[in-house]
Enzyme design. Sequence first.
Site, PDB file in Angstrom:
ATOM      1  CG  ASP A  67      -0.783  -0.318   2.806  1.00 34.89           C
ATOM      2  OD1 ASP A  67       1.482  -0.171   2.334  1.00 34.89           O
ATOM      3  OD2 ASP A  67      -0.726  -0.684   3.198  1.00 34.89           O
ATOM      4  CG  ASP A 136      -9.008  -1.340  11.913  1.00 36.66           C
ATOM      5  OD1 ASP A 136      -7.993  -1.295  11.286  1.00 36.66           O
ATOM      6  OD2 ASP A 136      -9.236  -0.225  11.225  1.00 36.66           O
ATOM      7  CD  GLU A 143      -9.006   1.564   7.738  1.00 38.21           C
ATOM      8  OE1 GLU A 143      -9.468   0.227   8.743  1.00 38.21           O
ATOM      9  OE2 GLU A 143      -8.146   2.055   7.679  1.00 38.21           O
TER      10      GLU A 143
END
Length: 240
Positions: A67, A136, A143
């Site tokens: 990324d 998370d 995400e």
Amino acid sequence: MKIIITRDYQEMSVRAAQLVIDLIKQKPDAVLGLATGRTPIGFYQELVKAYLRREISFAKVKTFNLDEYVGVNRSSRDSFWTYMQTQLFSQVDIRQENINMLDGTASNLQDECINYERLIEDAGGIDLQLLGIGLDGHIGFCEPGTAVDKRTFVVDLTELTMQSNQETFTELKKSPSQGLTMGPATIMEARKILLIANGKNKRAIVKKALYGSVTTKVPASILQRHLDCTCVLDALASGE
Ligand code: GLP
């Protein structure tokens, strides 16, 4: 899923790096998927040491990073590009043309993503993908809620990710709100996956990701379905 629990950060880094060293010895032209973040710094140091010992060479290795931030120049101290150059690429004999990283300043981000998928395919796919894990449960910048069939895409980062990454910045005043990332489908196609995690603050999410149900709410949980995934944890992250 194979889970290796190590004493501490140092041992986690050594054990994880050993898997990549073995792969490069066996396949000198291996295609590596790489990750950034605080977690892999020790891992990269071990790869550099192995190179300096002349155990491995990166001369034929190709890399694809997971990324990058949108809107951050490669020259920025906080770009993932600079991170990779500093932690690994400038210290080994990799050829710059064998380094592939998403460009978050590309004029057409969609095209950049499509092109990245093509480059991975042209390289014959990724032999081993290294992953860290976000608080998370994100992998790369996938995400919570990311569909499992998604390929490289433009993503809106969550507040939690922005805050957590902000702590690592030395130049950027404010965290970028978007990133480019391989998607879960891209990651799952890697022939091997190596997830590393350390520290007490990762314990709860590691437990959910590795032992909880497979759900898009915890993107890393999809790795339970991968046929060749190794997780190297330190004692704090594993809870043991
Ligand atoms: C970032 C990266 C991830 C990384 C995660 C955890 O969001 N995009 O690839 O795994 O942070 O980072 P750290 O290792 O610093 O906890």
